[in-house]
Write a protein that holds these residues in place. Structure first.
Motif, PDB file in Angstrom:
ATOM      1  N   GLN A  61       0.838  -1.191   0.000  1.00  5.40           N
ATOM      2  CA  GLN A  61       0.000   0.000   0.000  1.00  5.40           C
ATOM      3  C   GLN A  61       0.876   1.244   0.000  1.00  5.40           C
ATOM      4  O   GLN A  61       1.860   1.329   0.739  1.00  5.40           O
ATOM      5  N   CYS A  62       0.510   2.201  -0.845  1.00  2.28           N
ATOM      6  CA  CYS A  62       1.216   3.479  -0.885  1.00  2.28           C
ATOM      7  C   CYS A  62       0.288   4.569  -1.404  1.00  2.28           C
ATOM      8  O   CYS A  62      -0.158   4.529  -2.543  1.00  2.28           O
ATOM      9  N   ASP A  63       0.019   5.529  -0.543  1.00  8.16           N
ATOM     10  CA  ASP A  63      -0.736   6.722  -0.931  1.00  8.16           C
ATOM     11  C   ASP A  63       0.287   7.836  -1.101  1.00  8.16           C
ATOM     12  O   ASP A  63       0.833   8.340  -0.113  1.00  8.16           O
ATOM     13  N   ASP A  67       3.079  11.544   3.280  1.00  9.27           N
ATOM     14  CA  ASP A  67       4.492  11.286   3.558  1.00  9.27           C
ATOM     15  C   ASP A  67       4.664  10.046   4.430  1.00  9.27           C
ATOM     16  O   ASP A  67       5.608   9.275   4.240  1.00  9.27           O
ATOM     17  N   GLU A  68       3.756   9.849   5.370  1.00 11.37           N
ATOM     18  CA  GLU A  68       3.832   8.686   6.250  1.00 11.37           C
ATOM     19  C   GLU A  68       3.641   7.392   5.459  1.00 11.37           C
ATOM     20  O   GLU A  68       4.327   6.398   5.684  1.00 11.37           O
ATOM     21  N   SER A  69       2.702   7.400   4.527  1.00 14.48           N
ATOM     22  CA  SER A  69       2.451   6.228   3.701  1.00 14.48           C
ATOM     23  C   SER A  69       3.656   5.923   2.816  1.00 14.48           C
ATOM     24  O   SER A  69       4.037   4.756   2.658  1.00 14.48           O
ATOM     25  N   ILE A  70       4.264   6.950   2.280  1.00 12.75           N
ATOM     26  CA  ILE A  70       5.455   6.759   1.442  1.00 12.75           C
ATOM     27  C   ILE A  70       6.581   6.156   2.274  1.00 12.75           C
ATOM     28  O   ILE A  70       7.240   5.204   1.848  1.00 12.75           O
ATOM     29  N   ALA A  71       6.799   6.685   3.467  1.00 11.29           N
ATOM     30  CA  ALA A  71       7.858   6.168   4.340  1.00 11.29           C
ATOM     31  C   ALA A  71       7.599   4.706   4.708  1.00 11.29           C
ATOM     32  O   ALA A  71       8.524   3.875   4.693  1.00 11.29           O
ATOM     33  N   ALA A  72       6.346   4.368   5.009  1.00  7.80           N
ATOM     34  CA  ALA A  72       6.002   2.989   5.341  1.00  7.80           C
ATOM     35  C   ALA A  72       6.211   2.075   4.131  1.00  7.80           C
ATOM     36  O   ALA A  72       6.686   0.936   4.282  1.00  7.80           O
ATOM     37  N   SER A  73       5.894   2.567   2.948  1.00  9.89           N
ATOM     38  CA  SER A  73       6.082   1.788   1.729  1.00  9.89           C
ATOM     39  C   SER A  73       7.556   1.531   1.464  1.00  9.89           C
ATOM     40  O   SER A  73       7.934   0.415   1.083  1.00  9.89           O
ATOM     41  N   GLU A  76       8.680  -1.187   3.756  1.00  9.42           N
ATOM     42  CA  GLU A  76       8.168  -2.495   3.349  1.00  9.42           C
ATOM     43  C   GLU A  76       8.902  -3.033   2.127  1.00  9.42           C
ATOM     44  O   GLU A  76       9.254  -4.214   2.066  1.00  9.42           O
ATOM     45  N   VAL A  77       9.153  -2.168   1.160  1.00  6.25           N
ATOM     46  CA  VAL A  77       9.858  -2.601  -0.051  1.00  6.25           C
ATOM     47  C   VAL A  77      11.281  -3.039   0.296  1.00  6.25           C
ATOM     48  O   VAL A  77      11.751  -4.066  -0.201  1.00  6.25           O
ATOM     49  N   LYS A  78      11.951  -2.311   1.147  1.00  4.80           N
ATOM     50  CA  LYS A  78      13.305  -2.699   1.568  1.00  4.80           C
ATOM     51  C   LYS A  78      13.279  -4.058   2.250  1.00  4.80           C
ATOM     52  O   LYS A  78      14.179  -4.872   2.050  1.00  4.80           O
ATOM     53  N   GLU A  79      12.254  -4.292   3.073  1.00  5.82           N
ATOM     54  CA  GLU A  79      12.126  -5.560   3.785  1.00  5.82           C
ATOM     55  C   GLU A  79      11.902  -6.724   2.827  1.00  5.82           C
ATOM     56  O   GLU A  79      12.443  -7.808   3.007  1.00  5.82           O
ATOM     57  N   GLN A  80      11.092  -6.485   1.813  1.00  2.54           N
ATOM     58  CA  GLN A  80      10.773  -7.537   0.846  1.00  2.54           C
ATOM     59  C   GLN A  80      11.974  -7.852  -0.013  1.00  2.54           C
ATOM     60  O   GLN A  80      12.170  -8.911  -0.498  1.00  2.54           O
TER      61      GLN A  80
END
Length: 80
Positions: A61-63, A67-73, A76-80
């Motif tokens: 998920q990325c809205d 900015d918070e959604s981008i940071a969380a994305s 997550e992408v780095k983790e994957q």
């Protein structure tokens, strides 16, 4: 195989008529590993079958308006 060994994050797929869908399909045909974003639950229901069809590694998920959604994305992408 121009993109063999490359990874691509695909944003903006709404359905099979989306320009992003066409780009993702071409990336896959040229050997890229794909991951797909979605903005909300309604779009997630459309993106997940497309991700499966094109052999996407994962969806996230990325809205981009948040900015918070981008940071969380990014995390997550780095983790994957």
């Amino acid at each position: 195989m121009l993109l063999k060994g490359k990874k691509a994050l695909i944003f903006g797929v709404a359905n099979k008529k989306s320009i992003a869908y066409g780009i993702a399909k071409q990336f896959k045909e040229h050997g890229a590993e794909l991951a797909f974003s979605y903005v909300n639950d309604a779009i997630q229901k459309r993106v997940e079958p497309i991700s499966e069809e094109l052999g996407g590694a994962f969806t996230f998920q990325c809205d981009v308006q948040s900015d918070e959604s981008i940071a969380a994305s990014v995390a997550e992408v780095k983790e994957q």
